[in-house]
Design a protein around this motif. Sequence first.
Motif, PDB file in Angstrom:
ATOM      1  N   SER A   1      -5.538   8.827  -3.033  1.00  0.00           N
ATOM      2  CA  SER A   1      -4.357   9.685  -3.137  1.00  0.00           C
ATOM      3  C   SER A   1      -4.689  10.954  -3.893  1.00  0.00           C
ATOM      4  O   SER A   1      -4.314  12.055  -3.482  1.00  0.00           O
ATOM      5  N   SER A   2      -5.419  10.794  -4.994  1.00  0.00           N
ATOM      6  CA  SER A   2      -5.785  11.948  -5.802  1.00  0.00           C
ATOM      7  C   SER A   2      -6.654  12.921  -5.004  1.00  0.00           C
ATOM      8  O   SER A   2      -6.412  14.131  -4.989  1.00  0.00           O
TER       9      SER A   2
ATOM     10  N   TRP B   1      -4.761  14.750  -2.272  1.00  0.00           N
ATOM     11  CA  TRP B   1      -3.950  15.823  -2.843  1.00  0.00           C
ATOM     12  C   TRP B   1      -4.803  17.058  -3.105  1.00  0.00           C
ATOM     13  O   TRP B   1      -4.398  18.193  -2.848  1.00  0.00           O
TER      14      TRP B   1
ATOM     15  N   ARG C   1       2.487   1.872  -3.339  1.00  0.00           N
ATOM     16  CA  ARG C   1       1.571   2.383  -4.350  1.00  0.00           C
ATOM     17  C   ARG C   1       1.262   3.861  -4.113  1.00  0.00           C
ATOM     18  O   ARG C   1       1.253   4.655  -5.050  1.00  0.00           O
TER      19      ARG C   1
ATOM     20  N   LEU D   1       3.311  15.034   4.756  1.00  0.00           N
ATOM     21  CA  LEU D   1       2.165  14.917   3.850  1.00  0.00           C
ATOM     22  C   LEU D   1       2.055  13.490   3.338  1.00  0.00           C
ATOM     23  O   LEU D   1       0.968  12.887   3.349  1.00  0.00           O
ATOM     24  N   PHE D   2       3.170  12.917   2.902  1.00  0.00           N
ATOM     25  CA  PHE D   2       3.168  11.549   2.395  1.00  0.00           C
ATOM     26  C   PHE D   2       2.697  10.570   3.465  1.00  0.00           C
ATOM     27  O   PHE D   2       1.832   9.732   3.224  1.00  0.00           O
TER      28      PHE D   2
ATOM     29  N   PHE E   1       1.851   9.603  -5.245  1.00  0.00           N
ATOM     30  CA  PHE E   1       2.340  10.856  -4.667  1.00  0.00           C
ATOM     31  C   PHE E   1       3.343  11.510  -5.605  1.00  0.00           C
ATOM     32  O   PHE E   1       3.287  12.713  -5.860  1.00  0.00           O
TER      33      PHE E   1
ATOM     34  N   CYS F   1      -5.338   6.876   3.710  1.00  0.00           N
ATOM     35  CA  CYS F   1      -5.855   6.003   2.659  1.00  0.00           C
ATOM     36  C   CYS F   1      -5.844   4.548   3.114  1.00  0.00           C
ATOM     37  O   CYS F   1      -6.672   3.751   2.667  1.00  0.00           O
ATOM     38  N   TYR F   2      -4.927   4.197   4.000  1.00  0.00           N
ATOM     39  CA  TYR F   2      -4.942   2.838   4.538  1.00  0.00           C
ATOM     40  C   TYR F   2      -6.222   2.609   5.317  1.00  0.00           C
ATOM     41  O   TYR F   2      -6.900   1.593   5.154  1.00  0.00           O
TER      42      TYR F   2
ATOM     43  N   MET G   1      -0.943  10.812   4.063  1.00  0.00           N
ATOM     44  CA  MET G   1      -1.680  10.243   2.932  1.00  0.00           C
ATOM     45  C   MET G   1      -1.708   8.721   3.044  1.00  0.00           C
ATOM     46  O   MET G   1      -2.751   8.090   2.885  1.00  0.00           O
ATOM     47  N   VAL G   2      -0.553   8.126   3.332  1.00  0.00           N
ATOM     48  CA  VAL G   2      -0.488   6.677   3.487  1.00  0.00           C
ATOM     49  C   VAL G   2      -1.443   6.221   4.581  1.00  0.00           C
ATOM     50  O   VAL G   2      -2.237   5.294   4.413  1.00  0.00           O
ATOM     51  N   SER G   3      -1.374   6.891   5.708  1.00  0.00           N
ATOM     52  CA  SER G   3      -2.162   6.494   6.863  1.00  0.00           C
ATOM     53  C   SER G   3      -3.664   6.637   6.603  1.00  0.00           C
ATOM     54  O   SER G   3      -4.442   5.709   6.841  1.00  0.00           O
TER      55      SER G   3
ATOM     56  N   ASN H   1      -6.642  -1.438  -4.858  1.00  0.00           N
ATOM     57  CA  ASN H   1      -5.730  -0.651  -5.687  1.00  0.00           C
ATOM     58  C   ASN H   1      -6.409   0.582  -6.257  1.00  0.00           C
ATOM     59  O   ASN H   1      -5.861   1.684  -6.226  1.00  0.00           O
TER      60      ASN H   1
ATOM     61  N   LEU I   1       1.421  12.890  -8.697  1.00  0.00           N
ATOM     62  CA  LEU I   1       0.645  14.093  -8.350  1.00  0.00           C
ATOM     63  C   LEU I   1       1.577  15.267  -8.122  1.00  0.00           C
ATOM     64  O   LEU I   1       1.297  16.393  -8.513  1.00  0.00           O
TER      65      LEU I   1
ATOM     66  N   ILE J   1      -6.961   3.093  -3.545  1.00  0.00           N
ATOM     67  CA  ILE J   1      -5.725   3.798  -3.180  1.00  0.00           C
ATOM     68  C   ILE J   1      -5.435   4.923  -4.168  1.00  0.00           C
ATOM     69  O   ILE J   1      -5.107   6.048  -3.790  1.00  0.00           O
ATOM     70  N   ASP J   2      -5.587   4.629  -5.471  1.00  0.00           N
ATOM     71  CA  ASP J   2      -5.312   5.645  -6.486  1.00  0.00           C
ATOM     72  C   ASP J   2      -6.228   6.845  -6.311  1.00  0.00           C
ATOM     73  O   ASP J   2      -5.797   7.996  -6.351  1.00  0.00           O
TER      74      ASP J   2
ATOM     75  N   HIS K   1       0.835  -1.200   0.000  1.00  0.00           N
ATOM     76  CA  HIS K   1       0.000   0.000   0.000  1.00  0.00           C
ATOM     77  C   HIS K   1       0.873   1.255   0.000  1.00  0.00           C
ATOM     78  O   HIS K   1       0.681   2.175  -0.810  1.00  0.00           O
TER      79      HIS K   1
END
Lengths: 103, 81
Positions: free
Chosen positions: B60-61, B64, A76, B26-27, A81, B34-35, B30-32, B53, A84, B56-57, A73
């Motif tokens: 993320s979008s 952002w 991905r 920020l990253f 990131f 979306c998880y 985002m990971v946290s 999947n 974007l 997740i995409d 995860h």
Amino acid sequence: MDPNLAAMQNLPQAQQQQLMQAIEQMQVRDSLRMYNSLVERCFRDCVSEFRSKDLNAGEEKCVQSCATKFMKHSARVGIRFGELSSEAESQMQAMMQQQQGGK
Amino acid sequence: MAQPGQPDPAAAIEMAKQEMDYRVNLFNAMVSSCYEKCIDKRYKDGELSVGENSCIDRCSSKYWQVTGIVGQMLGAQGGMQ
């Protein structure tokens, strides 16, 4: 090229090294932080009974799946990131060029 | 010493570090986030499904975009302190 990298190469040598060291330290700190948070997450999601002091087979498999899933995860999200991020950067550059062209 | 008109190298380093800190945070956020929103916690195996999947995409979008909107609003209020 990553705009941050490009900006970095404009700095004098001594500062570049300083920055590289700072980046390295941040990466180490971030790996450790991720490790701990992953352990906590998988423990929270997989372990909920304490009839024994050892993990049972189900819990063990759950933890393995949890860790694997999280890493995939995270990878991905990393890809998205990056995409974007570059897209935003090129949009900004296009906007700036437009503004300069209009003068 | 900073020359007039020349960028101060110490300030440049500090800004670069802060920018990096911001991006890392920020990253991670985002990971946290979306998880939490996308991943099935039953952990039947270690693979991400097609649905996960896609989620997740899209997550993320959207994340952002939220970052952009909030940034604009904070900027409109006279800059971040």
